[in-house]
Design an enzyme around this catalytic site. Structure first.
Site, mmCIF file in Angstrom:
data_model
loop_
_atom_site.group_PDB
_atom_site.id
_atom_site.type_symbol
_atom_site.label_atom_id
_atom_site.label_comp_id
_atom_site.label_asym_id
_atom_site.label_seq_id
_atom_site.Cartn_x
_atom_site.Cartn_y
_atom_site.Cartn_z
ATOM 1 N N ALA A 45 0.833 -1.205 0.000
ATOM 2 C CA ALA A 45 0.000 0.000 0.000
ATOM 3 C C ALA A 45 0.869 1.256 0.000
ATOM 4 O O ALA A 45 0.594 2.218 -0.729
ATOM 5 C CB ALA A 45 -0.918 -0.006 1.215
ATOM 6 N N SER A 93 19.991 -14.941 -38.253
ATOM 7 C CA SER A 93 19.668 -16.166 -37.533
ATOM 8 C C SER A 93 20.948 -16.971 -37.430
ATOM 9 O O SER A 93 22.018 -16.513 -37.818
ATOM 10 C CB SER A 93 18.566 -16.929 -38.236
ATOM 11 O OG SER A 93 19.016 -17.261 -39.513
ATOM 12 N N LYS A 132 20.993 -21.539 -25.222
ATOM 13 C CA LYS A 132 20.056 -21.080 -26.243
ATOM 14 C C LYS A 132 18.697 -20.958 -25.565
ATOM 15 O O LYS A 132 18.023 -21.949 -25.287
ATOM 16 C CB LYS A 132 19.986 -22.064 -27.406
ATOM 17 C CG LYS A 132 19.124 -21.536 -28.541
ATOM 18 C CD LYS A 132 19.329 -22.325 -29.811
ATOM 19 C CE LYS A 132 18.690 -21.645 -31.006
ATOM 20 N NZ LYS A 132 17.265 -21.426 -30.858
ATOM 21 N N GLU A 192 17.065 -12.305 -25.589
ATOM 22 C CA GLU A 192 15.826 -13.079 -25.631
ATOM 23 C C GLU A 192 14.915 -12.690 -24.477
ATOM 24 O O GLU A 192 15.350 -12.659 -23.330
ATOM 25 C CB GLU A 192 16.221 -14.563 -25.517
ATOM 26 C CG GLU A 192 15.175 -15.519 -25.982
ATOM 27 C CD GLU A 192 15.294 -15.871 -27.466
ATOM 28 O OE1 GLU A 192 16.033 -15.181 -28.209
ATOM 29 O OE2 GLU A 192 14.626 -16.825 -27.872
ATOM 30 N N LYS A 333 21.423 -28.204 -30.593
ATOM 31 C CA LYS A 333 20.147 -28.449 -29.903
ATOM 32 C C LYS A 333 20.199 -29.646 -28.965
ATOM 33 O O LYS A 333 21.078 -30.515 -29.073
ATOM 34 C CB LYS A 333 19.062 -28.699 -30.945
ATOM 35 C CG LYS A 333 18.762 -27.501 -31.804
ATOM 36 C CD LYS A 333 17.607 -26.733 -31.252
ATOM 37 C CE LYS A 333 16.665 -26.346 -32.376
ATOM 38 N NZ LYS A 333 15.424 -25.809 -31.898
ATOM 39 N N CYS A 433 -23.376 -39.517 -24.068
ATOM 40 C CA CYS A 433 -24.829 -39.657 -24.245
ATOM 41 C C CYS A 433 -25.349 -41.056 -23.986
ATOM 42 O O CYS A 433 -26.556 -41.270 -24.008
ATOM 43 C CB CYS A 433 -25.229 -39.197 -25.644
ATOM 44 S SG CYS A 433 -24.839 -40.387 -26.927
ATOM 45 N N CYS A 454 -26.426 -37.152 -29.411
ATOM 46 C CA CYS A 454 -25.281 -36.940 -28.534
ATOM 47 C C CYS A 454 -24.939 -35.452 -28.407
ATOM 48 O O CYS A 454 -24.702 -34.774 -29.412
ATOM 49 C CB CYS A 454 -24.086 -37.694 -29.096
ATOM 50 S SG CYS A 454 -22.623 -37.563 -28.082
#
Ligand code: IVH
Length: 712
Positions: A45, A93, A132, A192, A333, A433, A454
């Site tokens: 507050a 890239s 990465k 990033e 990767k 159903c 249904c």
């Protein structure tokens, strides 16, 4: 509430500017205590009171608003769209190595050495190895220390101005640390934007508690937040940032190595990830890849690999670029993340077409950045192939890092004792159903047979029922069906006939006029044909043509119901083009009492059509002799002037029928350009193949001159 008082001297000679400056400094001090040191000195507050005072002051006196004011972080007014910005230096890239093994690291080093023409005896090349990050690339432009622009990568040349949203990222400095005089005139920081796992989980917990939409995963969370046009929404999302490089710089003595650049950025107060090393040669890169791969699951944020960069900027420029990728960097990767957990149960979901999809309920497991609690198992064959059984420990993978998938069971000792899963045995009745569940002989998919009843299939069934080629209720489209079902006004097609204009007019976006129009259209649809009625029921594999043949052959609905009800497959197969599969679908459909109830309700709602004699198949064919009449055509490829529907309409108007597949019963295949397998099959079976001109010739010989397309 007690506000911390500014020092005496400020109170004495109080000017608005000094008050604003003091408020800014105070808020920044509390931000630092709260965010960096985790040691807040005042309550929420009190903090809010400081903040609101500064906001009010700046609103009343815009000249007092500084670009680095903490009030700039909460986001201004929503924008209509993002402004395009051309990057001063293109955002490139990076080449990606998808070979997860260590050989890729060694191969990259070998490539760099070859390109630098380094002999075997030359010392190892130095690299900076880093993580990465799995988020969204961003360019931050600081001018004389102030954050003036943040832009997404876009296509690398041009991105979007998302400054308002990026300003809301708490851990990003709005002003660089250091002596203002010696800060670079321009420094573009590249990195990033991402979302930490804990921030993601907290956000979703709170959003769920408020009944709001949750984020799918941290990466989508980051990308989605940055692309919010309302910065207040972005401000509510807990985003983070890591720098990994630079763009344009002016008036900055650029360090000689990449590692040196990252250190310098950190000294400016920019977040740089601590998990980075300077490595010598391929083997040290491979070692980094191995170490980070093992630690990956324990990191507080998602990564999808590591990045190696030649450390020396001089060597970087010697290596240069191939197209849009630097020769001096590569991303290595990691495989999609996998985890093991327990398969608690296999449940089913019923889709719009009645298909039952088995879904694995899993003990919650954290994999690839999200907590997974269920995964699709597609169908029975997939379950059988993977041999997963309830109670098994299973390997879960996030395929493409998004959709969770079960790879297979961990074959422990109990596996063999567990029961194999049999979908039909587990779910003989539709869980939605209660209609019976069927699976055709050659079908992968099990289906609920309560097509007209249904709730899962309700909307689809109604749309089909009302469509132009079926009962043809003009104006009853998907939006309206959606509204009618959601409002509980309509459950089965029979309910449509009980709607009155008053009820309809109360729907959203529906005036009295259109309500009256719809009621009239529904009323008009009561008068129909048996063929349309059969087609409208939505029996699986019964298209327009088959419905017409059924109608012609049986002549009356009760005769069809009798054949279906007694499972008289033989009688059903006397109808042209009805084989065992279609016959079984007809029997299954009418074996479901719920569907029969709806058929009965439709009849009592006043649907009517002319009925005729029963005609057996030969009789149907003989009924209209001629070149086209009574003959079966298959259309394939693109015809020079007629569309598929036009050709079909012509053939049918002349008494012929059009089928979807070539069989021995086919009389002609009408082939256009790029005809494919149907043409092939026609040749195999020796069916006569004609072109559009040939079709016109047949029509003419029968004395059938189409109204349109007639030769002048
Ligand atoms: S370097 C010229 N380093 O990966 C090299 N990119 O580039 C420019 N990424 O969408 C990129 N972590 O946003 C670099 N440590 C890192 C990175 C990284 C993540 C992203 C980057 C881009 C993609 C490919």
């Amino acid at each position: 509430m007690t506000l911390p008082l500014p020092p005496e001297d400020l109170l004495a000679g109080d000017t608005l500017a000094t008050r604003a400056r003091w408020l800014r400094a105070e808020i920044e001090r509390h931000d630092h205590l709260y965010y960096d040191l985790d040691a807040p000195a005042i309550g929420d507050a009190e903090y809010d009171a400081l903040f609101r005072e500064l906001q009010a002051l700046e609103a009343a006196h815009p000249a007092l608003r500084a670009a680095d004011s903490p009030t700039q972080r909460v986001g201004g007014a929503p924008q209509p769209e993002f402004r395009a910005v051309r990057h001063a230096v293109p955002m490139l890239s990076i080449r990606t190595e998808t070979d997860f093994g260590e050989a890729a690291a060694v191969a990259f080093d070998a490539r760099v050495r070859r390109e630098l023409k380094l002999g075997d005896e030359a010392p190892p090349v130095e690299y900076c190895a880093e993580l990465k990050f799995d988020g969204l690339a961003m360019n931050l432009r600081y001018e004389h220390g102030l954050l003036v622009l943040a832009a997404t990568r876009g296509d690398g040349e041009t991105g979007e101005d998302v400054t308002q949203n990026v300003r809301t990222i708490r851990e990003l400095p709005l002003r660089l640390k250091g002596d203002p005089e010696s800060l670079p005139a321009v420094l573009e920081v590249r990195g990033e934007v991402y979302m930490r796992h804990d921030a993601f989980a907290r956000f979703n917990r709170e959003a769920a508690a408020r009944g709001e939409k949750t984020l799918v995963n941290p990466r989508n969370g980051a990308a989605g937040s940055i692309r919010q046009l309302d910065p207040k929404v972005a401000a509510s999302r807990p985003l983070s940032f890591f720098a990994y490089g630079i763009g344009e710089t002016v008036g900055w003595d650029i360090p000689a190595t990449h590692a040196g650049i990252l250190d310098a950025l950190a000294a400016f107060g920019i977040p740089v990830c601590g998990q980075r090393v300077v490595a010598k040669g391929g083997s040290e890169l491979a070692e980094f890849h191995r170490r980070i791969g093992a630690a990956r699951a324990t990191l507080p944020f998602a990564i999808d690999g590591v990045v190696y960069k030649v450390n020396s900027l001089a060597l970087q420029s010697e290596l240069g670029f191939v197209t849009r990728e630097p020769r001096w960097a590569v991303a290595h990767k990691f495989p999609a993340e996998e985890a093991t957990t327990r398969l608690l149960a296999i449940e089913v979901q019923v889709g719009r077409t009645g298909a039952l999809t088995p879904v694995a309920r899993l003990e919650p497991v954290f994999v690839g950045g999200v907590t997974v609690t269920n995964a699709t198992l597609h169908n029975q064959d997939e379950i059988t192939r993977k041999d997963v059984r309830v109670g098994d420990t299973v390997i879960v993978r996030r395929a493409g890092d998004v959709i969770p998938e079960i790879v297979g069971p961990v074959l422990d000792e109990e596996h063999a004792q567990r029961a194999c899963f049999d979908l039909i045995a587990a779910y003989p009745e539709c869980p939605v159903c209660g209609s019976h569940v069927v699976r055709g002989e050659d079908e992968a998919v099990a289906r609920c047979s309560g097509g007209l009843w249904c709730p899962a299939q309700r909307k689809q069934a109604l749309l089909h029922f009302a469509s132009r080629k079926a009962i043809d209720i003009e104006g009853l489209g998907d939006k309206l069906v959606e509204q009618l079902v959601d409002a509980g006004l309509v459950q089965t097609p029979a309910d449509l006939y009980a709607l009155d204009a008053g009820t309809l007019a109360a729907l959203e976006r529906m005036g009295e006029k259109s309500a009256a129009k719809l009621v009239a259209a529904i009323g008009k649809s009561r008068k129909t044909t048996l063929a349309r009625f059969i087609y409208a029921l939505g029996v699986r594999n019964v298209g327009e043509t088959t419905a017409r043949d059924l109608a012609r052959s049986f002549g009356a609905l009760d005769r069809l119901l009798a054949a279906a009800g007694s499972a008289d497959l033989e009688r059903l197969q006397r109808v042209p083009d009805v084989g065992p599969t279609v016959a079984a679908c007809v029997v299954d459909f009418f074996a479901e009492p719920h569907n029969l109830e709806v058929v009965a309700a439709l009849r009592s709602a006043g649907l009517e059509w002319e009925e005729g004699e029963e005609a057996l198949d030969e009789a149907v064919l003989a009924a209209a002799p001629g070149e086209v009449a009574g003959k079966t055509f298959v259309l394939t490829g693109t015809l020079p002037s007629l569309s598929r529907d036009e050709a079909k309409a012509l053939i049918e108007a002349a008494g012929g029928r059009v089928s979807g597949s070539v069989s021995k019963k086919t009389h002609y295949v009408v082939a256009g350009s790029e005809a494919g397998s149907k043409l092939e099959r026609a040749r195999q079976l020796g069916v006569e193949v004609i072109d559009e001109a040939g079709l016109h010739e047949l029509l003419k010989r029968q004395g059938f001159l189409p109204e349109q397309g007639e030769e002048q």
